[in-house]
Design a protein around this motif. Sequence first.
Motif, mmCIF file in Angstrom:
data_model
loop_
_atom_site.group_PDB
_atom_site.id
_atom_site.type_symbol
_atom_site.label_atom_id
_atom_site.label_comp_id
_atom_site.label_asym_id
_atom_site.label_seq_id
_atom_site.Cartn_x
_atom_site.Cartn_y
_atom_site.Cartn_z
ATOM 1 N N PHE A 43 -31.642 41.398 -29.369
ATOM 2 C CA PHE A 43 -30.902 40.679 -30.409
ATOM 3 C C PHE A 43 -30.984 39.186 -30.130
ATOM 4 N N THR A 44 -30.640 38.405 -31.155
ATOM 5 C CA THR A 44 -30.599 36.945 -31.054
ATOM 6 C C THR A 44 -29.305 36.451 -31.685
ATOM 7 N N VAL A 45 -28.618 35.555 -31.010
ATOM 8 C CA VAL A 45 -27.407 34.917 -31.530
ATOM 9 C C VAL A 45 -27.649 33.414 -31.494
ATOM 10 N N PHE A 118 -29.290 32.270 -28.086
ATOM 11 C CA PHE A 118 -29.282 33.222 -26.983
ATOM 12 C C PHE A 118 -30.105 34.429 -27.415
ATOM 13 N N VAL A 119 -31.106 34.792 -26.622
ATOM 14 C CA VAL A 119 -31.982 35.912 -26.959
ATOM 15 C C VAL A 119 -31.925 36.941 -25.841
ATOM 16 N N TYR A 120 -31.580 38.183 -26.207
ATOM 17 C CA TYR A 120 -31.705 39.314 -25.279
ATOM 18 C C TYR A 120 -32.927 40.095 -25.734
ATOM 19 N N LYS A 121 -33.932 40.160 -24.859
ATOM 20 C CA LYS A 121 -35.199 40.776 -25.222
ATOM 21 C C LYS A 121 -35.212 42.281 -24.961
ATOM 22 N N GLY A 122 -34.086 42.813 -24.485
ATOM 23 C CA GLY A 122 -34.040 44.212 -24.093
ATOM 24 C C GLY A 122 -34.376 44.305 -22.607
ATOM 25 N N GLY A 123 -34.208 45.486 -22.051
ATOM 26 C CA GLY A 123 -34.504 45.659 -20.633
ATOM 27 C C GLY A 123 -33.290 45.413 -19.769
ATOM 28 N N SER A 124 -33.537 45.039 -18.536
ATOM 29 C CA SER A 124 -32.480 44.871 -17.544
ATOM 30 C C SER A 124 -31.482 43.795 -17.964
ATOM 31 N N ARG A 175 -25.552 32.881 -36.592
ATOM 32 C CA ARG A 175 -26.507 33.889 -37.048
ATOM 33 C C ARG A 175 -26.689 34.934 -35.957
ATOM 34 N N ILE A 176 -26.648 36.200 -36.366
ATOM 35 C CA ILE A 176 -26.861 37.315 -35.457
ATOM 36 C C ILE A 176 -28.022 38.128 -36.006
ATOM 37 N N ASN A 177 -29.086 38.248 -35.214
ATOM 38 C CA ASN A 177 -30.271 39.005 -35.614
ATOM 39 C C ASN A 177 -30.436 40.199 -34.680
ATOM 40 N N THR A 178 -30.868 41.309 -35.213
ATOM 41 C CA THR A 178 -31.050 42.507 -34.406
ATOM 42 C C THR A 178 -32.464 42.606 -33.862
ATOM 43 N N SER A 179 -33.052 41.471 -33.574
ATOM 44 C CA SER A 179 -34.359 41.408 -32.932
ATOM 45 C C SER A 179 -34.376 40.183 -32.035
#
Length: 186
Positions: A43-45, A118-124, A175-179
Amino acid sequence: TGVITGGVSYGTGVLGQAAQFNGSSGYVTFGGTTNLVSDSGPFTVSFWFKPTASQLMVPIRLKTASTEFATRIGLSASDSSSLGASIYFGFRGGAGIISRDPRYYIQSILNQWVHLTFVYKGGSKTSADSFDLLVNGERLALTTSGAVGGNANANDIGRDGGGGSYVAGLIDDVRINTSALGVTES
């Protein structure tokens, strides 16, 4: 749709009007029943932020299925509550992801607009490699330190859980994106 609580008014934003928080009681809540971001998927905020007082601030908190994603803007390099980080974020109970870039402490950006992504790319959730932080479009270096404290699980803009710290300043264009958006997309 969010519910405005306490000292929130409107001020001049980057894109029209912005929510102006009084630093002592104002916040916007989206409740604690909906997961606005995933704790397993990317996700991206992003949002514009203009602090107007020198105090520790937690502009965004987002509920996930098992925890919460929270952001914190540190006051100064000697601010022990943020491990000396200028920008400190991550999943509650997990490793804190930090930037110590001196340009982005509250005292450095006071009364100035900055764009935070802020970007969470997935994973740990405990590895800085799983995250990106962009300030005004520039990717900052990240490390891991400490653990993101707290146990509240809510969707709030402008305050930390349990009525802790409140934002003194303006927030615009959340903005909140689910990617996981890339540098050129955010």
